[in-house]
Design a protein around this motif. Structure first.
Motif, PDB file in Angstrom:
ATOM      1  N   TYR A   1       0.834  -1.196   0.000  1.00  0.00           N
ATOM      2  CA  TYR A   1       0.000   0.000   0.000  1.00  0.00           C
ATOM      3  C   TYR A   1       0.873   1.252   0.000  1.00  0.00           C
ATOM      4  O   TYR A   1       1.862   1.344   0.718  1.00  0.00           O
ATOM      5  CB  TYR A   1      -0.904   0.023   1.237  1.00  0.00           C
ATOM      6  CG  TYR A   1      -1.651   1.335   1.387  1.00  0.00           C
ATOM      7  CD1 TYR A   1      -2.823   1.560   0.674  1.00  0.00           C
ATOM      8  CD2 TYR A   1      -1.150   2.359   2.181  1.00  0.00           C
ATOM      9  CE1 TYR A   1      -3.494   2.774   0.775  1.00  0.00           C
ATOM     10  CE2 TYR A   1      -1.813   3.574   2.293  1.00  0.00           C
ATOM     11  CZ  TYR A   1      -2.983   3.773   1.587  1.00  0.00           C
ATOM     12  OH  TYR A   1      -3.635   4.975   1.673  1.00  0.00           O
TER      13      TYR A   1
ATOM     14  N   LEU B   1      -3.296   0.311  -3.753  1.00  0.00           N
ATOM     15  CA  LEU B   1      -4.329   0.600  -2.769  1.00  0.00           C
ATOM     16  C   LEU B   1      -4.496  -0.495  -1.723  1.00  0.00           C
ATOM     17  O   LEU B   1      -5.269  -0.323  -0.775  1.00  0.00           O
ATOM     18  CB  LEU B   1      -5.661   0.855  -3.479  1.00  0.00           C
ATOM     19  CG  LEU B   1      -5.620   1.973  -4.540  1.00  0.00           C
ATOM     20  CD1 LEU B   1      -6.974   2.084  -5.240  1.00  0.00           C
ATOM     21  CD2 LEU B   1      -5.206   3.290  -3.928  1.00  0.00           C
ATOM     22  N   GLU B   2      -3.780  -1.614  -1.869  1.00  0.00           N
ATOM     23  CA  GLU B   2      -3.820  -2.712  -0.887  1.00  0.00           C
ATOM     24  C   GLU B   2      -2.438  -3.338  -0.790  1.00  0.00           C
ATOM     25  O   GLU B   2      -1.722  -3.421  -1.796  1.00  0.00           O
ATOM     26  CB  GLU B   2      -4.808  -3.809  -1.314  1.00  0.00           C
ATOM     27  CG  GLU B   2      -6.252  -3.439  -1.230  1.00  0.00           C
ATOM     28  CD  GLU B   2      -7.184  -4.595  -1.603  1.00  0.00           C
ATOM     29  OE1 GLU B   2      -6.704  -5.722  -1.872  1.00  0.00           O
ATOM     30  OE2 GLU B   2      -8.391  -4.352  -1.629  1.00  0.00           O
ATOM     31  N   ASP B   3      -2.077  -3.797   0.403  1.00  0.00           N
ATOM     32  CA  ASP B   3      -0.810  -4.510   0.580  1.00  0.00           C
ATOM     33  C   ASP B   3      -0.766  -5.763  -0.283  1.00  0.00           C
ATOM     34  O   ASP B   3      -1.796  -6.374  -0.584  1.00  0.00           O
ATOM     35  CB  ASP B   3      -0.617  -4.913   2.049  1.00  0.00           C
ATOM     36  CG  ASP B   3      -0.122  -3.768   2.917  1.00  0.00           C
ATOM     37  OD1 ASP B   3       0.445  -2.795   2.367  1.00  0.00           O
ATOM     38  OD2 ASP B   3      -0.292  -3.852   4.146  1.00  0.00           O
TER      39      ASP B   3
ATOM     40  N   THR C   1      -0.144  -6.297  -3.375  1.00  0.00           N
ATOM     41  CA  THR C   1      -0.811  -6.255  -4.679  1.00  0.00           C
ATOM     42  C   THR C   1       0.152  -6.732  -5.765  1.00  0.00           C
ATOM     43  O   THR C   1       1.311  -6.337  -5.804  1.00  0.00           O
ATOM     44  CB  THR C   1      -1.317  -4.835  -4.977  1.00  0.00           C
ATOM     45  OG1 THR C   1      -2.396  -4.542  -4.077  1.00  0.00           O
ATOM     46  CG2 THR C   1      -1.802  -4.686  -6.411  1.00  0.00           C
TER      47      THR C   1
ATOM     48  N   ILE D   1      -4.013   8.138  -2.428  1.00  0.00           N
ATOM     49  CA  ILE D   1      -3.067   7.831  -1.354  1.00  0.00           C
ATOM     50  C   ILE D   1      -2.686   9.165  -0.720  1.00  0.00           C
ATOM     51  O   ILE D   1      -2.300  10.093  -1.446  1.00  0.00           O
ATOM     52  CB  ILE D   1      -1.773   7.172  -1.893  1.00  0.00           C
ATOM     53  CG1 ILE D   1      -2.061   5.930  -2.722  1.00  0.00           C
ATOM     54  CG2 ILE D   1      -0.777   6.901  -0.768  1.00  0.00           C
ATOM     55  CD1 ILE D   1      -2.390   4.693  -1.951  1.00  0.00           C
TER      56      ILE D   1
END
Length: 179
Positions: free
Chosen positions: A55, A124-126, A128, A159
């Motif tokens: 992220y 937008l997400e760990d 990815t 972000i």
């Protein structure tokens, strides 16, 4: 596959066929004939890349110049990104315009970014995983780019600025007006 042209001429959102049942799922990621019929792209993808990011990572905005220009077909295998394309084709009616779309493992959307466009994405997400095909080989000497936070482009990367992680190389890119 469903193909929708974006506000940038030649840049498309691709929604591949996706089937799910009690056994799992199946995704028809790419069909060259159908892709060519619906987008007009008659090139061949010759390079495949994959990145894993956490992220807050922003990769871009990048392109390859001249004979090393690349078209890309981008998809997310795991997680979620905001994928961004900027028309950098001088003389184009959409020169300097930005398009962004959320790509995720859940929505299975892909973005086709034609040659002459800057491209980048925010994670937008760990954990990815992003996979993309290119229609030309990478040439380090032809690499160019624009700062992710360029004031003229005014991209909302979704972000907070204090959470953005960049490569050292991306911190040294130039402004769009000097590009």
């Amino acid at each position: 596959m469903k193909v929708t042209e974006t506000s940038l001429k030649g840049c498309y959102v691709i929604e591949p066929l996706f089937f799910k049942d009690n056994r799992g799922c199946f995704l028809l990621e790419y069909n060259k004939k159908e892709f060519q019929e619906k987008t007009g792209f008659d090139g061949d993808f010759v390079l495949g890349n994959q990145s894993t990011s956490q992220y807050g990572v922003v990769r871009g905005l990048h392109l390859q110049r001249g004979e090393f220009a690349q078209a890309k077909l981008v998809r997310v295998v795991k997680g979620k990104i905001l994928d961004v394309a900027v028309d950098a084709r001088k003389g184009s009616e959409t020169f300097g315009k930005v398009f962004s779309v959320e790509l995720s493992a859940d929505n299975n959307k892909q973005l086709f970014v034609p040659r002459g466009f800057l491209h980048g994405f925010s994670v937008l997400e760990d954990d990815t995983i992003v996979s993309y095909k290119c229609d030309n080989y990478y040439e380090p000497a032809a690499e160019d780019g624009v700062l992710f936070d360029d004031k003229d482009l005014n991209i909302d990367w979704q972000i907070p600025v204090d959470k953005v992680t960049l490569s050292e190389k991306d911190t040294k890119l130039k402004a769009f007006n000097g590009f």
